[in-house]
Design an enzyme around this catalytic site. Structure first.
Site: not given
Length: 192
Positions: A44-47
């Site tokens: 994932r890549l945070d928002w």
């Protein structure tokens, strides 16, 4: 499409969730950028982070890249508040205590020149009296919000975070919000 699987890289913008659906969120999702069925983000890549996001329908590859035992590298350009001193860089390289664990050693260097990056919307906060600096940090683990927690732990809060590579795959050449399929050579290198 390679071996009936899709392997896609996206230059994820700031403010976009690393998922295709949203329940109770005002954030944008990947659905706005990628209309390809049955692909899912690898990790994932945070928002509030930007940069390279790999998506695939290949569950085996997804598992291998997310499993900490395989320690694949992920490199980030990190804009921090103030200019870190050599002692702080050394702490980041050696491992930093965050909550109940110590991070693995990381490759960390202070970039002497600001990297060429696209404008962010909204821009980071600017304060005349507080300089900023860019670090290049390469990790082999992926704890929740790890880079931000690491830089904060040594006194240099992260203002902007951009992932520029995952293993051998590079962000180069992708405009913000743009995606493309990996080619056969890139996939072969990634699977090695």
């Amino acid at each position: 499409m390679i071996n009936n699987h899709r392997y896609i890289i996206l230059h994820k913008p700031y403010g976009v969730l690393s998922q295709f659906t949203q329940e109770f969120s005002e954030h944008r999702t990947l659905k706005e950028f990628i209309d390809v069925p049955n692909v899912y983000p690898v990790g994932r890549l945070d928002w509030d982070s930007e940069g390279l996001l790999l998506l695939t329908s290949d569950g085996k590859l997804q598992h291998r890249l997310c499993d900490p035992r395989f320690a694949h590298k992920r490199t980030y350009w990190v804009q921090v508040e103030r200019v870190p001193d050599p002692e702080s860089i050394y702490k980041l390289q050696s491992g930093v205590k965050i909550q109940d664990y110590v991070t693995r050693p990381a490759d960390v260097k202070l970039l002497l020149n600001d990297p060429v990056v696209c404008d962010r919307s909204p821009p980071i906060r600017f304060r005349k009296s507080v300089p900023t600096a860019w670090l290049e940090i390469t990790l082999t683990e992926g704890k929740n919000r790890q880079v931000r927690r690491m830089t904060a732990a040594v006194g240099f809060p992260t203002l902007r975070l951009i992932r520029v590579s995952i293993a051998t795959i590079q962000l180069h050449g992708l405009e913000l919000g743009q995606w493309r399929d990996l080619d056969g050579a890139e996939l072969a290198q990634l699977k090695r």
